[in-house]
Write a protein that holds these residues in place. Sequence first.
Motif, PDB file in Angstrom:
ATOM      1  N   ARG A 181      15.095  31.501 -18.069  1.00  0.00           N
ATOM      2  CA  ARG A 181      16.192  32.245 -18.684  1.00  0.00           C
ATOM      3  C   ARG A 181      17.493  32.004 -17.916  1.00  0.00           C
ATOM      4  O   ARG A 181      17.476  31.702 -16.717  1.00  0.00           O
ATOM      5  CB  ARG A 181      15.880  33.741 -18.703  1.00  0.00           C
ATOM      6  CG  ARG A 181      14.640  34.103 -19.508  1.00  0.00           C
ATOM      7  CD  ARG A 181      14.308  35.569 -19.403  1.00  0.00           C
ATOM      8  NE  ARG A 181      14.000  35.959 -18.038  1.00  0.00           N
ATOM      9  CZ  ARG A 181      13.120  36.909 -17.705  1.00  0.00           C
ATOM     10  NH1 ARG A 181      12.468  37.560 -18.650  1.00  0.00           N
ATOM     11  NH2 ARG A 181      12.908  37.221 -16.443  1.00  0.00           N
ATOM     12  N   LEU A 182      18.621  32.178 -18.595  1.00  0.00           N
ATOM     13  CA  LEU A 182      19.913  32.070 -17.937  1.00  0.00           C
ATOM     14  C   LEU A 182      19.997  33.085 -16.802  1.00  0.00           C
ATOM     15  O   LEU A 182      19.582  34.242 -16.952  1.00  0.00           O
ATOM     16  CB  LEU A 182      21.053  32.346 -18.919  1.00  0.00           C
ATOM     17  CG  LEU A 182      21.393  31.279 -19.957  1.00  0.00           C
ATOM     18  CD1 LEU A 182      22.610  31.745 -20.753  1.00  0.00           C
ATOM     19  CD2 LEU A 182      21.664  29.947 -19.312  1.00  0.00           C
ATOM     20  N   CYS A 183      20.562  32.645 -15.678  1.00  0.00           N
ATOM     21  CA  CYS A 183      20.634  33.531 -14.524  1.00  0.00           C
ATOM     22  C   CYS A 183      22.052  33.567 -13.956  1.00  0.00           C
ATOM     23  O   CYS A 183      22.827  34.463 -14.269  1.00  0.00           O
ATOM     24  CB  CYS A 183      19.622  33.061 -13.473  1.00  0.00           C
ATOM     25  SG  CYS A 183      19.273  34.273 -12.202  1.00  0.00           S
ATOM     26  N   PRO A 201      23.319  38.113 -18.217  1.00  0.00           N
ATOM     27  CA  PRO A 201      21.933  38.254 -17.778  1.00  0.00           C
ATOM     28  C   PRO A 201      21.721  39.508 -16.926  1.00  0.00           C
ATOM     29  O   PRO A 201      22.609  39.903 -16.160  1.00  0.00           O
ATOM     30  CB  PRO A 201      21.692  36.988 -16.956  1.00  0.00           C
ATOM     31  CG  PRO A 201      22.665  35.994 -17.498  1.00  0.00           C
ATOM     32  CD  PRO A 201      23.878  36.804 -17.845  1.00  0.00           C
ATOM     33  N   ARG A 202      20.533  40.104 -17.051  1.00  0.00           N
ATOM     34  CA  ARG A 202      20.247  41.329 -16.302  1.00  0.00           C
ATOM     35  C   ARG A 202      19.212  41.130 -15.210  1.00  0.00           C
ATOM     36  O   ARG A 202      19.058  41.990 -14.338  1.00  0.00           O
ATOM     37  CB  ARG A 202      19.782  42.419 -17.254  1.00  0.00           C
ATOM     38  CG  ARG A 202      18.406  42.181 -17.876  1.00  0.00           C
ATOM     39  CD  ARG A 202      18.034  43.272 -18.848  1.00  0.00           C
ATOM     40  NE  ARG A 202      16.721  43.054 -19.443  1.00  0.00           N
ATOM     41  CZ  ARG A 202      16.272  43.701 -20.500  1.00  0.00           C
ATOM     42  NH1 ARG A 202      17.031  44.620 -21.068  1.00  0.00           N
ATOM     43  NH2 ARG A 202      15.069  43.439 -20.988  1.00  0.00           N
ATOM     44  N   LEU A 206      22.898  38.835  -8.846  1.00  0.00           N
ATOM     45  CA  LEU A 206      23.716  39.708  -8.028  1.00  0.00           C
ATOM     46  C   LEU A 206      24.540  40.599  -8.944  1.00  0.00           C
ATOM     47  O   LEU A 206      25.121  40.128  -9.927  1.00  0.00           O
ATOM     48  CB  LEU A 206      24.646  38.869  -7.142  1.00  0.00           C
ATOM     49  CG  LEU A 206      25.615  39.660  -6.261  1.00  0.00           C
ATOM     50  CD1 LEU A 206      24.855  40.347  -5.137  1.00  0.00           C
ATOM     51  CD2 LEU A 206      26.693  38.751  -5.698  1.00  0.00           C
ATOM     52  N   ARG A 207      24.605  41.872  -8.627  1.00  0.00           N
ATOM     53  CA  ARG A 207      25.434  42.800  -9.398  1.00  0.00           C
ATOM     54  C   ARG A 207      26.884  42.606  -8.953  1.00  0.00           C
ATOM     55  O   ARG A 207      27.431  43.374  -8.165  1.00  0.00           O
ATOM     56  CB  ARG A 207      24.980  44.240  -9.187  1.00  0.00           C
ATOM     57  CG  ARG A 207      23.522  44.491  -9.549  1.00  0.00           C
ATOM     58  CD  ARG A 207      23.271  44.271 -11.033  1.00  0.00           C
ATOM     59  NE  ARG A 207      21.876  44.500 -11.382  1.00  0.00           N
ATOM     60  CZ  ARG A 207      21.371  44.331 -12.591  1.00  0.00           C
ATOM     61  NH1 ARG A 207      22.163  43.925 -13.568  1.00  0.00           N
ATOM     62  NH2 ARG A 207      20.091  44.531 -12.846  1.00  0.00           N
ATOM     63  N   GLU A 226      26.486  43.831 -23.502  1.00  0.00           N
ATOM     64  CA  GLU A 226      25.042  44.000 -23.280  1.00  0.00           C
ATOM     65  C   GLU A 226      24.600  43.261 -22.020  1.00  0.00           C
ATOM     66  O   GLU A 226      24.977  42.108 -21.806  1.00  0.00           O
ATOM     67  CB  GLU A 226      24.243  43.461 -24.468  1.00  0.00           C
ATOM     68  CG  GLU A 226      24.455  44.193 -25.775  1.00  0.00           C
ATOM     69  CD  GLU A 226      23.615  43.608 -26.903  1.00  0.00           C
ATOM     70  OE1 GLU A 226      22.925  42.590 -26.663  1.00  0.00           O
ATOM     71  OE2 GLU A 226      23.668  44.159 -28.020  1.00  0.00           O
ATOM     72  N   GLU A 227      23.798  43.940 -21.200  1.00  0.00           N
ATOM     73  CA  GLU A 227      23.039  43.283 -20.143  1.00  0.00           C
ATOM     74  C   GLU A 227      21.662  43.008 -20.728  1.00  0.00           C
ATOM     75  O   GLU A 227      20.951  43.954 -21.103  1.00  0.00           O
ATOM     76  CB  GLU A 227      22.927  44.177 -18.919  1.00  0.00           C
ATOM     77  CG  GLU A 227      24.229  44.441 -18.195  1.00  0.00           C
ATOM     78  CD  GLU A 227      24.029  45.326 -16.990  1.00  0.00           C
ATOM     79  OE1 GLU A 227      23.628  44.810 -15.935  1.00  0.00           O
ATOM     80  OE2 GLU A 227      24.260  46.547 -17.118  1.00  0.00           O
ATOM     81  N   THR A 228      21.259  41.756 -20.797  1.00  0.00           N
ATOM     82  CA  THR A 228      20.059  41.417 -21.544  1.00  0.00           C
ATOM     83  C   THR A 228      19.438  40.131 -21.019  1.00  0.00           C
ATOM     84  O   THR A 228      19.936  39.531 -20.056  1.00  0.00           O
ATOM     85  CB  THR A 228      20.412  41.270 -23.043  1.00  0.00           C
ATOM     86  OG1 THR A 228      19.233  41.086 -23.800  1.00  0.00           O
ATOM     87  CG2 THR A 228      21.360  40.105 -23.283  1.00  0.00           C
TER      88      THR A 228
END
Length: 291
Positions: A181-183, A201-202, A206-207, A226-228
Amino acid sequence: MDANERIAYVGGEFVPEAKATVSILDHAVLYGDGVFETVVAWNGRIFKLDAHVRRFLRSCAAVALDCPVTQERLTDLIVETVRRNGLDNAYIKWILTRGSNGTPLMDPTGCVPNLIIMARPYIDRSSASGLRVKTVAVRRPPGHVLDAHVKSLNYLNLVMAKIEAKAAAVDQALILDVHGRLCEAPGFNVFVSADGVLKTPRNDVLRGITRETTMELATERGLRVEETELELYDAYTADELFLTSTAGGLIPVVEVDGRTVGDGKPGPVLSALQDDYRKALASTRWSTPVA
C-alpha cells in the motif's frame, strides 16, 4: 555565515558549530540510537514549534530516552539558537542522542543523553513544476518492527529508498508498506486528490506536522479529507498527488512510475492549499516569535 560563525547547542552549552563534537562512542554514532525533530522559521517566527516539541518528547518516551531539559527549557533553547544565528528564515533541527557510557557495546546502561540544536538558513526544497517519482523495492518497516510515529535517527531504509530513486534518475522515491500500500516518500507524507476527496495513508506513517496542517487547512476549505488505505492504483489514477514535509511544505508530483498524474502539472487543490500554507507560515496563528 560559515561553520566558524554559526552557533549550535551541544553538551549543555552554546558553541561555534565548527567546534561542536559528538563522541565516537555515542550510541547515535554506533547504532543510530536517538530521536530528532525539524522545524522552519519564516519571517522571524517558528512554525508550529509547540507541536514539534510535543512530538519530540513523545518520541523520547517511546524509546525510553530521558530529555535532559524540560519542555519549556527546550523551547527556549531552540528559539535562542535561531536568535544567536541571526536568522529570520531558518531550517532548525534538534537531536537527542542516547549518549555514551564509555564503551562501544550496545547496552545503554549509564549512557548520558546529549541534546544538539542547530539552525541554518532556510533550505528551499520546493518544486514549481512538480516531481517525477517511482516506487522502490525498499519497504517501510511495519510498526511492530520500527514504529513510524517515532522520529528516530534510524533512517537507513529511507536513505536506501532515495539511493534507489536517484539510480533510476527520478526526483523522489515512493515507498510502499509491507502489504504494497502507499505509505510515504523519504521525509514526506503523501496526499492523493481524486473525485473531490483528499486522502492520505493512515498505516505505518509518521504523523507529520505539515500533514496535520494540510488536513486542517483542507477541512477549513470545505474539502472532504480521509485517512485511509491507499493502493498504487490510487496514485496512478489520481487527479492530483502531492507530498508534504516541514522543510518542503506542499510539493506537487506530476509523474509516478512513468504515468502522468492528472494533466501533468500542479492542480487546483494543491495550488489553493499551497496558498493557505504560505499564509499560515507568515501568520501568528501557529507560530512562535524568535525576537
